[in-house]
Scaffold this motif. Sequence first.
Motif, PDB file in Angstrom:
ATOM      1  N   VAL A   1     -42.409  -2.164  -6.699  1.00 57.96           N
ATOM      2  CA  VAL A   1     -40.968  -1.945  -6.776  1.00 57.96           C
ATOM      3  C   VAL A   1     -40.250  -2.780  -5.720  1.00 57.96           C
ATOM      4  CG1 VAL A   1     -39.132  -0.243  -6.447  1.00 57.96           C
ATOM      5  CG2 VAL A   1     -41.159   0.357  -7.783  1.00 57.96           C
ATOM      6  N   LEU A   2     -40.777  -2.762  -4.496  1.00 57.71           N
ATOM      7  CA  LEU A   2     -40.151  -3.521  -3.417  1.00 57.71           C
ATOM      8  C   LEU A   2     -40.287  -5.023  -3.629  1.00 57.71           C
ATOM      9  CD1 LEU A   2     -41.094  -1.347  -0.318  1.00 57.71           C
ATOM     10  CD2 LEU A   2     -38.827  -1.700  -1.295  1.00 57.71           C
ATOM     11  N   VAL A   3     -41.366  -5.454  -4.266  1.00 52.68           N
ATOM     12  CA  VAL A   3     -41.490  -6.879  -4.610  1.00 52.68           C
ATOM     13  C   VAL A   3     -40.345  -7.288  -5.518  1.00 52.68           C
ATOM     14  CG1 VAL A   3     -42.848  -8.524  -5.965  1.00 52.68           C
ATOM     15  CG2 VAL A   3     -43.960  -7.141  -4.227  1.00 52.68           C
TER      16      VAL A   3
ATOM     17  N   LEU B   1     -36.635  -8.281 -14.034  1.00 54.40           N
ATOM     18  CA  LEU B   1     -36.987  -7.668 -12.758  1.00 54.40           C
ATOM     19  C   LEU B   1     -36.590  -6.203 -12.698  1.00 54.40           C
ATOM     20  CD1 LEU B   1     -35.966 -10.652 -10.453  1.00 54.40           C
ATOM     21  CD2 LEU B   1     -38.293  -9.910 -11.019  1.00 54.40           C
ATOM     22  N   GLY B   2     -35.481  -5.846 -13.319  1.00 53.20           N
ATOM     23  CA  GLY B   2     -35.096  -4.441 -13.370  1.00 53.20           C
ATOM     24  C   GLY B   2     -36.095  -3.612 -14.155  1.00 53.20           C
ATOM     25  N   TYR B   3     -36.557  -4.154 -15.273  1.00 47.70           N
ATOM     26  CA  TYR B   3     -37.582  -3.471 -16.070  1.00 47.70           C
ATOM     27  C   TYR B   3     -38.878  -3.353 -15.266  1.00 47.70           C
ATOM     28  CZ  TYR B   3     -41.071  -2.699 -19.701  1.00 47.70           C
ATOM     29  OH  TYR B   3     -42.103  -2.203 -20.443  1.00 47.70           O
ATOM     30  N   MET B   4     -39.225  -4.396 -14.544  1.00 47.99           N
ATOM     31  CA  MET B   4     -40.420  -4.368 -13.692  1.00 47.99           C
ATOM     32  C   MET B   4     -40.310  -3.259 -12.648  1.00 47.99           C
ATOM     33  SD  MET B   4     -41.531  -7.365 -11.023  1.00 47.99           S
ATOM     34  CE  MET B   4     -42.446  -6.947  -9.538  1.00 47.99           C
TER      35      MET B   4
ATOM     36  N   SER C   1     -23.002 -10.032 -10.929  1.00 46.30           N
ATOM     37  CA  SER C   1     -23.883 -10.291 -12.060  1.00 46.30           C
ATOM     38  C   SER C   1     -25.304  -9.814 -11.774  1.00 46.30           C
ATOM     39  CB  SER C   1     -23.905 -11.792 -12.369  1.00 46.30           C
ATOM     40  OG  SER C   1     -22.643 -12.247 -12.782  1.00 46.30           O
ATOM     41  N   TRP C   2     -25.785 -10.070 -10.576  1.00 52.65           N
ATOM     42  CA  TRP C   2     -27.132  -9.634 -10.229  1.00 52.65           C
ATOM     43  C   TRP C   2     -27.234  -8.120 -10.226  1.00 52.65           C
ATOM     44  CZ3 TRP C   2     -31.654 -11.604 -10.543  1.00 52.65           C
ATOM     45  CH2 TRP C   2     -31.843 -12.988 -10.433  1.00 52.65           C
ATOM     46  N   MET C   3     -26.250  -7.449  -9.649  1.00 52.47           N
ATOM     47  CA  MET C   3     -26.305  -5.988  -9.618  1.00 52.47           C
ATOM     48  C   MET C   3     -26.277  -5.413 -11.027  1.00 52.47           C
ATOM     49  SD  MET C   3     -24.088  -4.822  -6.300  1.00 52.47           S
ATOM     50  CE  MET C   3     -22.651  -5.854  -6.577  1.00 52.47           C
ATOM     51  N   ALA C   4     -25.460  -5.999 -11.881  1.00 54.82           N
ATOM     52  CA  ALA C   4     -25.315  -5.469 -13.233  1.00 54.82           C
ATOM     53  C   ALA C   4     -26.549  -5.734 -14.081  1.00 54.82           C
ATOM     54  CB  ALA C   4     -24.083  -6.078 -13.896  1.00 54.82           C
ATOM     55  N   VAL C   5     -27.155  -6.915 -13.939  1.00 52.42           N
ATOM     56  CA  VAL C   5     -28.296  -7.222 -14.808  1.00 52.42           C
ATOM     57  C   VAL C   5     -29.478  -6.321 -14.488  1.00 52.42           C
ATOM     58  CG1 VAL C   5     -29.500  -9.009 -13.459  1.00 52.42           C
ATOM     59  CG2 VAL C   5     -29.459  -9.149 -15.934  1.00 52.42           C
ATOM     60  N   VAL C   6     -29.667  -5.994 -13.225  1.00 48.44           N
ATOM     61  CA  VAL C   6     -30.760  -5.089 -12.874  1.00 48.44           C
ATOM     62  C   VAL C   6     -30.496  -3.702 -13.443  1.00 48.44           C
ATOM     63  CG1 VAL C   6     -31.950  -3.971 -10.956  1.00 48.44           C
ATOM     64  CG2 VAL C   6     -31.393  -6.394 -10.824  1.00 48.44           C
TER      65      VAL C   6
ATOM     66  N   THR D   1     -37.412  -9.894  -4.455  1.00 48.64           N
ATOM     67  CA  THR D   1     -37.188 -11.079  -5.291  1.00 48.64           C
ATOM     68  C   THR D   1     -35.729 -11.185  -5.703  1.00 48.64           C
ATOM     69  OG1 THR D   1     -39.455 -10.917  -6.138  1.00 48.64           O
ATOM     70  CG2 THR D   1     -37.902 -12.264  -7.384  1.00 48.64           C
ATOM     71  N   ILE D   2     -35.139 -10.071  -6.110  1.00 47.30           N
ATOM     72  CA  ILE D   2     -33.725 -10.068  -6.504  1.00 47.30           C
ATOM     73  C   ILE D   2     -32.837 -10.466  -5.323  1.00 47.30           C
ATOM     74  CG2 ILE D   2     -31.819  -8.564  -7.197  1.00 47.30           C
ATOM     75  CD1 ILE D   2     -33.999  -6.949  -8.778  1.00 47.30           C
ATOM     76  N   GLY D   3     -33.099  -9.866  -4.160  1.00 50.62           N
ATOM     77  CA  GLY D   3     -32.293 -10.205  -2.990  1.00 50.62           C
ATOM     78  C   GLY D   3     -32.410 -11.665  -2.597  1.00 50.62           C
ATOM     79  N   THR D   4     -33.629 -12.189  -2.653  1.00 49.21           N
ATOM     80  CA  THR D   4     -33.844 -13.593  -2.281  1.00 49.21           C
ATOM     81  C   THR D   4     -33.148 -14.533  -3.249  1.00 49.21           C
ATOM     82  OG1 THR D   4     -35.991 -13.015  -1.300  1.00 49.21           O
ATOM     83  CG2 THR D   4     -35.587 -15.330  -1.805  1.00 49.21           C
ATOM     84  N   LEU D   5     -33.309 -14.278  -4.553  1.00 45.39           N
ATOM     85  CA  LEU D   5     -32.662 -15.135  -5.544  1.00 45.39           C
ATOM     86  C   LEU D   5     -31.144 -15.076  -5.425  1.00 45.39           C
ATOM     87  CD1 LEU D   5     -34.842 -14.477  -8.721  1.00 45.39           C
ATOM     88  CD2 LEU D   5     -34.663 -16.605  -7.437  1.00 45.39           C
TER      89      LEU D   5
END
Length: 256
Positions: free
Chosen positions: A224-226, A208-211, A192-197, A230-234
Amino acid sequence: MSSAAIRRAARFSSALSGLGLLVAFWALAAAGLDNPVLLPSPAEVAGVLGEVIGSGAFHRDLGASLRRVLGGYVLASGLAVPLALVMAAWGPLRQSLLPVVSLLRPIPPIAWIPLAILWFGLGDAPSFFITAIAAFFPIFLNAFAGGLAVGGRYLDAARCLGATRLALLLEVRLPAALPMIATGLRIGLGQSWMAVVTAELIAAQSGLGYMIQANRLTLQTAHVLVGMVTIGTLGALMTWAFTLAERRLLVPWQEN
């Protein structure tokens, strides 16, 4: 200190050492490149993270991504688990729908984005759809395998006791398949995380993907790395919480 506490401390220390090695490798690579556009250092990214955490835009993007992940994930779970168990229990439905699943499963979620935009426009709806597509198949396949793996003697014993088809499904197949269902749910959460980004990179104006995409266009690599951190941590925190809940709820049940 108990042996369990010692094991937990050892695991925590191992995890910290692994993260420390990753950060050290990152810092060395950034120093070697000496170009913050190509790869900013961990210190630069930490400084940018401190700046953006206080901004309302970051909180909106974070909330949008969480909403889309959870919405698509719940939708996929609510469809995949019942369908998988019913197909495992009913042969004619299984023979009819398995070819459809086999046809759709290899299509990557990103390939659905043009249709999702045409059907739903921009915003939350296409992201919900893409996230649900990505999470559906790992959840379905694991639940289906768990439903098929139920021992025949349990089903026969329940039938001898007068169990109806619904009782067999809810009181025999579902409990027996719970470990496999939990595995599918855990894998589906990561998907789900990979797809939403991916969806937010193309079909959204927040998240976050738009960011990440907006800052990529302006060469603000630290931002970009932030977003990536953030995605990895969540994702890691949600997986950890799910694993903890699984351990608390399923392991005692399996032992009993």
